[in-house]
Scaffold this active site. Structure first.
Site, PDB file in Angstrom:
ATOM      1  N   GLN A  77       0.988  -1.163   0.092  1.00 32.80           N
ATOM      2  CA  GLN A  77      -0.082  -0.058  -0.233  1.00 32.80           C
ATOM      3  C   GLN A  77       0.756   1.348   0.075  1.00 32.80           C
ATOM      4  OE1 GLN A  77      -1.466  -0.826   3.769  1.00 32.80           O
ATOM      5  NE2 GLN A  77      -1.491   1.434   4.373  1.00 32.80           N
ATOM      6  N   THR A  81      -3.967   3.071   2.474  1.00 23.99           N
ATOM      7  CA  THR A  81      -5.233   2.478   1.409  1.00 23.99           C
ATOM      8  C   THR A  81      -5.492   1.478   1.460  1.00 23.99           C
ATOM      9  OG1 THR A  81      -3.261   1.959   0.207  1.00 23.99           O
ATOM     10  CG2 THR A  81      -4.600   4.519  -0.344  1.00 23.99           C
ATOM     11  N   CYS A  82      -5.111   0.626   2.664  1.00 25.46           N
ATOM     12  CA  CYS A  82      -4.865  -1.120   2.817  1.00 25.46           C
ATOM     13  C   CYS A  82      -6.228  -1.440   2.966  1.00 25.46           C
ATOM     14  CB  CYS A  82      -4.926  -0.821   4.664  1.00 25.46           C
ATOM     15  SG  CYS A  82      -6.319  -0.286   5.693  1.00 25.46           S
ATOM     16  N   GLY A  83      -7.281  -1.354   2.374  1.00 29.69           N
ATOM     17  CA  GLY A  83      -8.311  -1.621   2.566  1.00 29.69           C
ATOM     18  C   GLY A  83      -8.485  -1.591   1.373  1.00 29.69           C
ATOM     19  N   ALA A  86      -5.798  -4.248  -0.087  1.00 20.55           N
ATOM     20  CA  ALA A  86      -7.089  -5.614  -0.278  1.00 20.55           C
ATOM     21  C   ALA A  86      -8.003  -6.305  -1.244  1.00 20.55           C
ATOM     22  CB  ALA A  86      -7.374  -5.672   1.281  1.00 20.55           C
TER      23      ALA A  86
END
EC number: 3.4.11.-
Length: 267
Positions: A77, A81-83, A86
C-alpha cells in the site's frame, strides 16, 4: 457452495471528518525471500506457505490436517489505503488500488484512502466483483461455522482488525485498525483453525489463528489517528468505527471467484 445473495442496504448518512492528533511510526522486520530451514518442510513445494508458517511458528515439524489457499500477488500500500489494496489484491490487481481510490473519493467514502466502514468497502466490492462471484457483509464473530464453511468451500474474506507492530492481530480497541484479505486456511493436528492472509504492509503470506483474528475484529471500537499520518484528516462513518456502519464485528464474505484453489499436498 452456492453464491451468496445480498440485499442492497439503504444509503448511509454523511460521514464525519476527524482531524489529526499525534504521530508514530512502525516497521516490519525484513525477511529474505528464501529460507533455509528444516521447519515446515511439508510445504517446501509451496514457498509462500512454508515461509508464512515458519515465521508464525505454525506446524513447524508436523504437517497440518488440511491447508488450501489462493495464490494472490501481494500489493504494497501507498498511503492509508489498506482496504483498497486488499480489495485490489482480491480482484487480481484490476482495478488498481489507485482506481479504487478515485472511485471511493467520488462516492465520498474516503479522503485519503482510509476506509473505517465495512459497509463502504462492501459497496465497492460488490460494484467491482467479477461476474460469477458474490459477496455479503457479515455481522458477528469471525470464529464461527459460517466463516469456516465459506473458507473450506473456497471463499475469501476482507477483514478489518487491529494490527500489532508485526502486523499480526492484536487488541488495541481499534486504535491500529487495518484491513487484510484472507485467502485460505489451515487446520493443525490439534484442530486449531488458522487463516492465510495478505495485507498491504508486507509481501509475506501471514498465518494467524482465526480465534485471535476474531477477537481483534470484535474489539474495533474507537478511532485513533493512523500511525504515520499525523497531519491527515480522515472520514469516519456515522456512529464511528464501533457503530453499525463501522468495523466492529464486521467482515466481507466472498465466494464464486474465478480462481483455482491450491490444495497443499505432502508425502
Amino acid at each position: 457452495m452456492s453464491n451468496i445473495s445480498s440485499v442492497a442496504p439503504p444509503p448511509p448518512p454523511p460521514p464525519m471528518i476527524v482531524t489529526p492528533s499525534t504521530p508514530a511510526t512502525t516497521k516490519e522486520r525484513p525477511v529474505g525471500d528464501n529460507i533455509t530451514t528444516d521447519e515446515c518442510t511439508w510445504a517446501c513445494e509451496y514457498p509462500e506457505v512454508q515461509k508464512g508458517c515458519y515465521l508464525s511458528r505454525v506446524c513447524q515439524y508436523t504437517p497440518p490436517k488440511h491447508c488450501q489457499y489462493y495464490s494472490v500477488n501481494s500489493i504494497v500500500q501507498v498511503g492509508p489505503t489498506c482496504g483498497l489494496v486488499a480489495l485490489s489484491m482480491l480482484l487480481g490487481g484490476s482495478p488498481t488500488a489507485d482506481d479504487l481510490l478515485k472511485d471511493a473519493i467520488d462516492q465520498e467514502y474516503t479522503l485519503n484512502g482510509e476506509l473505517f466502514s465495512a459497509q463502504y468497502l462492501f459497496e465497492l466490492t460488490r460494484k467491482h466483483m467479477p461476474g460469477p462471484a458474490a459477496c455479503q457483509l457479515h455481522v458477528g464473530p469471525l470464529d464461527c461455522k459460517k466463516v469456516k464453511e465459506l473458507l473450506k468451500a473456497g471463499g475469501c474474506l476482507l477483514v478489518p482488525y487491529d494490527a500489532d507492530v508485526n502486523h499480526a492481530p492484536c487488541v488495541k480497541n481499534g486504535h491500529r485498525a487495518h484491513w487484510a484479505l484472507i485467502v485460505g486456511y489451515l487446520v493443525d493436528t490439534q484442530d486449531r483453525f488458522y487463516v492465510l492472509a495478505r495485507h498491504g504492509k508486507s509481501r509475506n503470506l501471514a498465518v494467524w489463528p482465526l480465534d485471535t483474528l476474531s477477537q481483534s475484529n470484535e474489539n474495533l471500537k474507537e478511532f485513533a489517528q493512523p500511525k504515520g499520518y499525523p497531519d491527515d484528516e480522515f472520514l469516519l462513518p456515522p456512529g464511528g468505527i464501533g457503530g453499525s456502519l463501522g468495523l466492529n464485528e464486521r467482515c466481507i464474505l466472498v465466494n464464486g471467484l474465478p480462481k483455482q484453489v491450491i490444495h497443499v499436498r505432502w508425502s
